[in-house]
Write a protein that holds these residues in place. Structure first.
Motif, mmCIF file in Angstrom:
data_model
loop_
_atom_site.group_PDB
_atom_site.id
_atom_site.type_symbol
_atom_site.label_atom_id
_atom_site.label_comp_id
_atom_site.label_asym_id
_atom_site.label_seq_id
_atom_site.Cartn_x
_atom_site.Cartn_y
_atom_site.Cartn_z
ATOM 1 N N VAL A 178 17.327 -68.037 96.224
ATOM 2 C CA VAL A 178 16.019 -68.598 96.581
ATOM 3 C C VAL A 178 16.061 -70.119 96.488
ATOM 4 N N TRP A 179 16.645 -70.637 95.421
ATOM 5 C CA TRP A 179 16.737 -72.088 95.233
ATOM 6 C C TRP A 179 17.563 -72.721 96.359
ATOM 7 N N ALA B 191 21.831 -59.416 89.186
ATOM 8 C CA ALA B 191 20.954 -59.430 90.362
ATOM 9 C C ALA B 191 19.908 -60.533 90.253
ATOM 10 N N ALA B 192 19.340 -60.709 89.040
ATOM 11 C CA ALA B 192 18.336 -61.762 88.841
ATOM 12 C C ALA B 192 18.950 -63.139 89.051
ATOM 13 N N LEU B 193 20.172 -63.350 88.552
ATOM 14 C CA LEU B 193 20.852 -64.635 88.721
ATOM 15 C C LEU B 193 21.109 -64.920 90.197
ATOM 16 N N VAL B 194 21.622 -63.918 90.907
ATOM 17 C CA VAL B 194 21.903 -64.090 92.340
ATOM 18 C C VAL B 194 20.616 -64.394 93.100
ATOM 19 N N VAL C 6 22.137 -75.686 91.867
ATOM 20 C CA VAL C 6 22.278 -74.245 92.099
ATOM 21 C C VAL C 6 23.638 -73.759 91.589
ATOM 22 N N ALA C 7 24.683 -74.514 91.910
ATOM 23 C CA ALA C 7 26.022 -74.139 91.456
ATOM 24 C C ALA C 7 26.127 -74.175 89.933
ATOM 25 N N VAL C 8 25.504 -75.174 89.313
ATOM 26 C CA VAL C 8 25.503 -75.264 87.844
ATOM 27 C C VAL C 8 24.801 -74.047 87.251
ATOM 28 N N LEU C 9 23.650 -73.691 87.807
ATOM 29 C CA LEU C 9 22.929 -72.511 87.322
ATOM 30 C C LEU C 9 23.793 -71.263 87.478
ATOM 31 N N GLY C 10 24.468 -71.135 88.613
ATOM 32 C CA GLY C 10 25.324 -69.972 88.833
ATOM 33 C C GLY C 10 26.443 -69.875 87.812
ATOM 34 N N ASP D 215 33.079 -52.696 83.703
ATOM 35 C CA ASP D 215 32.248 -51.512 83.461
ATOM 36 C C ASP D 215 30.844 -51.940 83.018
ATOM 37 N N PRO D 216 30.121 -52.686 83.867
ATOM 38 C CA PRO D 216 28.800 -53.185 83.474
ATOM 39 C C PRO D 216 27.767 -52.069 83.411
ATOM 40 N N ASP D 217 26.821 -52.192 82.481
ATOM 41 C CA ASP D 217 25.729 -51.214 82.422
ATOM 42 C C ASP D 217 24.553 -51.706 83.259
ATOM 43 N N GLY D 218 23.455 -50.952 83.215
ATOM 44 C CA GLY D 218 22.299 -51.293 84.038
ATOM 45 C C GLY D 218 21.699 -52.638 83.703
ATOM 46 N N LEU D 219 21.653 -52.990 82.400
ATOM 47 C CA LEU D 219 21.084 -54.274 81.997
ATOM 48 C C LEU D 219 21.913 -55.440 82.538
#
Length: 337
Positions: free
Chosen positions: A302-303, A294-297, A260-264, A284-288
């Protein structure tokens, strides 16, 4: 916990340890320079870059110095690779410090004065040497186990991220075009290359000086170089907690949590690289970008939660089975005294 502790080094790679001590000394000198020397290069103290490089090389040098003596295969080759890294690091960061003392640029400087001309040749060769030595060390570590499975996974992934972080440096060297700027002495210097993507270098966040207005390849470069320390410390923390948390004593659980930490860490490196090449500032991140974060977190959470829940369930079943298999108490015989 026992397996992790056994993976700690019994000795140190002396050339790398010496390099790290020299870098720590340079960090102190550069920190003093920040306080007493008011010369500036593109809105940043002339001593800021030597300080950042000295701290970075101190941390990474100590990591390699502790790791290499623990390896069981290719020991002689790895010792020489570590020595090459140490010698090259001293020369390269020494040049950065020399240029700072002279009040001029170390990176991208195409000035024709003899010191800079000779230094740039050595400097550019050294970057390739550091990158090459790190790649070979990473490959040789991929071919063997170091300590327990969790630590092995952390070190392998960490060194691959170090290699990727160093590769980003070649993008830094090749970008930005040419421009002429004054050095700390007011003398015009032509620079070929830049950290920024879509914006000129100069001005940025406190301490790091990463751009707040555009992309900056130094961000993924930093993440890649220092992910290995984060991963190793995470594994050591799991080993420490295993002495107090029963379900963490299962090596498989620690390996999965390390995954999990490696993936992060890998996800952060990928996202910050993606940000930088699109000319987007870290702050200054955009929506993408926010969607990717958010998907990474979510995936990591979950893992991690799934791993912990399953581990606690197995631990509870094991304890329950131990109790059910226990012998019946020896009651006194009826009428016994």
């Amino acid at each position: 916990m026992t397996h992790t502790i056994r993976a700690l080094p019994a000795s140190w790679h002396r050339p790398l340890l010496l390099m790290s001590l020299l870098m720590a000394g340079l960090a102190l000198v550069a920190a003093a320079g920040l306080a007493v020397d008011d010369r500036m290069l593109l809105t940043e103290s002339v001593w800021a870059k030597p300080l950042k490089f000295a701290v970075s090389f101190t941390i990474f040098g100590l990591t390699l110095a502790a790791l290499i003596p623990r390896l069981t295969r290719f020991r002689r080759t790895l010792w020489w690779l570590g020595t090459v890294f140490a010698a090259t690091g001293v020369v390269d960061v020494g040049f950065i410090a020399l240029q700072a003392a002279r009040g001029t640029f170390s990176h991208f400087n195409t000035d024709s004065d003899p010191i800079n001309a000779i230094g740039q040749q050595i400097f550019s060769s050294g970057v390739i040497g550091l990158f090459g030595a790190t790649i070979v060390i990473a490959v040789l570590i991929l071919l063997q186990r170091v300590g327990d499975a969790a630590l092995t996974r952390a070190l392998r992934a960490g060194l691959l991220l170090v290699t990727a972080g160093m590769a980003v440096a070649f993008g830094i060297a090749g970008g930005g075009g040419s421009r002429t700027v004054p050095d700390a002495n007011g003398r015009p210097v032509t620079l070929s290359g830049a950290h920024g993507v879509g914006v000129p270098d100069g001005g940025g966040m406190p301490v790091t000086n990463w751009s707040t207005t555009g992309g900056d390849l130094r961000v993924p470069h930093f993440v890649g170089l220092h992910a290995i320390q984060v991963l190793v410390l995470f594994v050591l923390l799991l080993g420490f907690l295993a002495g107090r948390v029963l379900w963490l004593r299962d090596e498989r659980v620690r390996v999965r949590l390390t995954g999990v930490a490696v993936l992060g860490c890998s996800g952060v490196f990928a996202i910050t690289t993606w940000q930088a090449v699109r000319g987007q500032s870290l702050v200054d991140p955009d929506g993408l970008t926010l969607l990717a974060v958010a998907a990474l977190v979510a995936v990591c959470a979950v893992w991690a939660v799934g791993t912990v829940v399953a581990a606690r369930r197995r631990s509870a079943l094991t304890r329950s089975g131990d109790r059910s298999d226990a012998p019946a108490p020896a009651w006194p015989a009826p009428g016994g005294g």
